[in-house]
Design a protein around this motif. Structure first.
Motif, PDB file in Angstrom:
ATOM      1  N   LEU A 154       0.791  -1.218   0.176  1.00 20.69           N
ATOM      2  CA  LEU A 154      -0.016   0.093   0.051  1.00 20.69           C
ATOM      3  C   LEU A 154       1.004   1.273  -0.092  1.00 20.69           C
ATOM      4  O   LEU A 154       0.561   2.179  -0.819  1.00 20.69           O
ATOM      5  N   ARG A 155       1.886   1.222   0.772  1.00 23.27           N
ATOM      6  CA  ARG A 155       2.848   2.415   0.902  1.00 23.27           C
ATOM      7  C   ARG A 155       3.396   2.658  -0.582  1.00 23.27           C
ATOM      8  O   ARG A 155       3.530   3.840  -1.086  1.00 23.27           O
ATOM      9  N   ALA A 162       8.915   3.870   3.591  1.00 20.65           N
ATOM     10  CA  ALA A 162       8.696   2.969   4.906  1.00 20.65           C
ATOM     11  C   ALA A 162       8.669   3.919   6.285  1.00 20.65           C
ATOM     12  O   ALA A 162       8.322   3.621   7.242  1.00 20.65           O
ATOM     13  N   ASP A 163       9.649   4.796   5.980  1.00 15.63           N
ATOM     14  CA  ASP A 163       9.975   5.620   7.400  1.00 15.63           C
ATOM     15  C   ASP A 163       9.197   6.937   7.444  1.00 15.63           C
ATOM     16  O   ASP A 163       9.287   7.726   8.490  1.00 15.63           O
ATOM     17  N   GLU A 164       8.410   7.181   6.445  1.00 13.57           N
ATOM     18  CA  GLU A 164       7.697   8.218   6.510  1.00 13.57           C
ATOM     19  C   GLU A 164       6.199   7.944   7.536  1.00 13.57           C
ATOM     20  O   GLU A 164       5.801   6.966   7.124  1.00 13.57           O
ATOM     21  N   ARG A 165       5.413   9.024   7.937  1.00 14.02           N
ATOM     22  CA  ARG A 165       4.567   8.718   8.755  1.00 14.02           C
ATOM     23  C   ARG A 165       3.228   8.809   7.818  1.00 14.02           C
ATOM     24  O   ARG A 165       3.032   9.731   6.896  1.00 14.02           O
ATOM     25  N   LEU A 166       2.296   7.950   7.940  1.00  8.45           N
ATOM     26  CA  LEU A 166       0.937   7.806   7.329  1.00  8.45           C
ATOM     27  C   LEU A 166      -0.028   8.131   7.986  1.00  8.45           C
ATOM     28  O   LEU A 166      -0.589   7.229   9.181  1.00  8.45           O
ATOM     29  N   LEU A 167      -0.947   9.078   7.612  1.00 10.78           N
ATOM     30  CA  LEU A 167      -2.140   9.296   8.430  1.00 10.78           C
ATOM     31  C   LEU A 167      -3.251   8.947   7.494  1.00 10.78           C
ATOM     32  O   LEU A 167      -3.689   9.480   6.322  1.00 10.78           O
ATOM     33  N   ALA A 168      -4.344   8.350   8.041  1.00 16.87           N
ATOM     34  CA  ALA A 168      -5.617   8.059   7.538  1.00 16.87           C
ATOM     35  C   ALA A 168      -6.670   8.898   7.767  1.00 16.87           C
ATOM     36  O   ALA A 168      -6.680   9.386   8.843  1.00 16.87           O
ATOM     37  N   HIS A 181     -17.936  17.102   5.499  1.00  9.44           N
ATOM     38  CA  HIS A 181     -16.780  17.288   6.344  1.00  9.44           C
ATOM     39  C   HIS A 181     -15.577  16.776   5.586  1.00  9.44           C
ATOM     40  O   HIS A 181     -14.317  17.242   6.133  1.00  9.44           O
ATOM     41  N   LEU A 182     -15.546  16.613   4.364  1.00  9.83           N
ATOM     42  CA  LEU A 182     -14.545  16.318   3.654  1.00  9.83           C
ATOM     43  C   LEU A 182     -13.390  17.204   3.627  1.00  9.83           C
ATOM     44  O   LEU A 182     -12.314  17.149   3.738  1.00  9.83           O
ATOM     45  N   GLN A 183     -13.913  18.326   2.911  1.00  8.28           N
ATOM     46  CA  GLN A 183     -12.892  19.456   2.870  1.00  8.28           C
ATOM     47  C   GLN A 183     -12.362  20.091   4.218  1.00  8.28           C
ATOM     48  O   GLN A 183     -11.032  20.360   4.196  1.00  8.28           O
ATOM     49  N   VAL A 184     -13.054  19.943   5.460  1.00  6.71           N
ATOM     50  CA  VAL A 184     -12.652  20.311   7.021  1.00  6.71           C
ATOM     51  C   VAL A 184     -11.407  19.342   6.998  1.00  6.71           C
ATOM     52  O   VAL A 184     -10.520  19.666   7.538  1.00  6.71           O
ATOM     53  N   PHE A 185     -11.809  18.059   6.741  1.00  9.52           N
ATOM     54  CA  PHE A 185     -10.602  17.077   7.212  1.00  9.52           C
ATOM     55  C   PHE A 185      -9.607  17.191   6.355  1.00  9.52           C
ATOM     56  O   PHE A 185      -8.252  17.046   6.813  1.00  9.52           O
ATOM     57  N   VAL A 186      -9.644  17.479   4.924  1.00 14.75           N
ATOM     58  CA  VAL A 186      -8.615  17.790   4.210  1.00 14.75           C
ATOM     59  C   VAL A 186      -7.647  18.967   4.591  1.00 14.75           C
ATOM     60  O   VAL A 186      -6.334  18.966   4.843  1.00 14.75           O
ATOM     61  N   GLU A 187      -8.373  20.019   5.035  1.00 14.63           N
ATOM     62  CA  GLU A 187      -7.631  21.205   5.495  1.00 14.63           C
ATOM     63  C   GLU A 187      -6.845  20.900   6.947  1.00 14.63           C
ATOM     64  O   GLU A 187      -5.900  21.529   7.106  1.00 14.63           O
ATOM     65  N   ALA A 188      -7.620  20.135   7.706  1.00 11.29           N
ATOM     66  CA  ALA A 188      -7.001  19.886   8.965  1.00 11.29           C
ATOM     67  C   ALA A 188      -5.926  18.842   8.853  1.00 11.29           C
ATOM     68  O   ALA A 188      -4.843  19.143   9.476  1.00 11.29           O
ATOM     69  N   ALA A 189      -5.879  17.898   7.902  1.00 12.20           N
ATOM     70  CA  ALA A 189      -4.776  17.042   7.567  1.00 12.20           C
ATOM     71  C   ALA A 189      -3.381  18.047   7.181  1.00 12.20           C
ATOM     72  O   ALA A 189      -2.487  17.824   7.298  1.00 12.20           O
TER      73      ALA A 189
END
Length: 189
Positions: A154-155, A162-168, A181-189
């Motif tokens: 998947l990475r 492999a050493d990078e952080r991955l945020l779902a 909510h999607l746009q708010v989540f994208v902006e927050a990420a």
């Protein structure tokens, strides 16, 4: 159910998998997935008519068992009605009484013959309220684990080292949740 009771006829509310399994859908999940006061208010007539249709079918003897799955706003009322008619009720994926609306625990104890819970600690919470309850496991937790190396693949597909952080980012599953909510989540990420 059909392995225990061949020839069982199933009708109710659900999604495409339930329909593929041979159930007659009275309403689909796409019709039921509403959130927020205004959206519910706009669909109030639909929900009132749907509940009346389900009650009528029960009153006419079209149900030998009610299997309520989640959806407490409607299912708790239907469970109480079914019990008043002498129809047994099994409630699967109980309302999260431990998180909010604790009074629903006593409703479940009164209106369900059996409650099947998916989180182990829910069993004791509902038992204290007088429910006949059984922990049956969580459908997602009981799935087979991902194949070895799936995370690395998947990475690679996503171009994440492999050493990078991955945020779902998981804004929800309902269309309305995504729209709001999607746009708010994208902006927050």
């Amino acid at each position: 159910m059909r392995s225990y009771w061949p020839g069982t006829r199933v009708w109710g509310l659900g999604g495409p998998d339930l329909e593929k399994a041979g159930a007659q859908l009275i309403a689909g999940l796409d019709q039921l997935a509403v959130m927020g006061f205004a959206e519910v208010l706009g669909r109030l007539r639909f929900f009132r008519d749907l509940e009346q249709q389900l009650r009528k079918r029960m009153a006419q003897g079209e149900a030998d068992l009610v299997l309520a799955v989640d959806y407490p706003g409607l299912n708790l009322r239907l469970a109480r009605y079914a019990r008043s008619l002498g129809i047994p009720v099994v409630y699967y994926i109980a309302p999260q009484v431990w998180a909010w609306k604790a009074h629903r625990a006593s409703q479940l104890a009164r209106d369900a013959d059996e409650v099947a819970v998916i989180l182990p600690f829910e069993e004791e919470v509902l038992r204290r309220a007088g429910a006949s309850v059984r922990f049956v496991g969580h459908p997602l937790m009981d799935r087979a684990p991902l194949a070895k190396g799936a995370g690395a693949r998947l990475r690679e597909e996503l171009g994440v080292a492999a050493d990078e952080r991955l945020l779902a980012v998981l804004p929800g599953s309902r269309r309305q949740e995504l729209e709001r909510h999607l746009q708010v989540f994208v902006e927050a990420a």
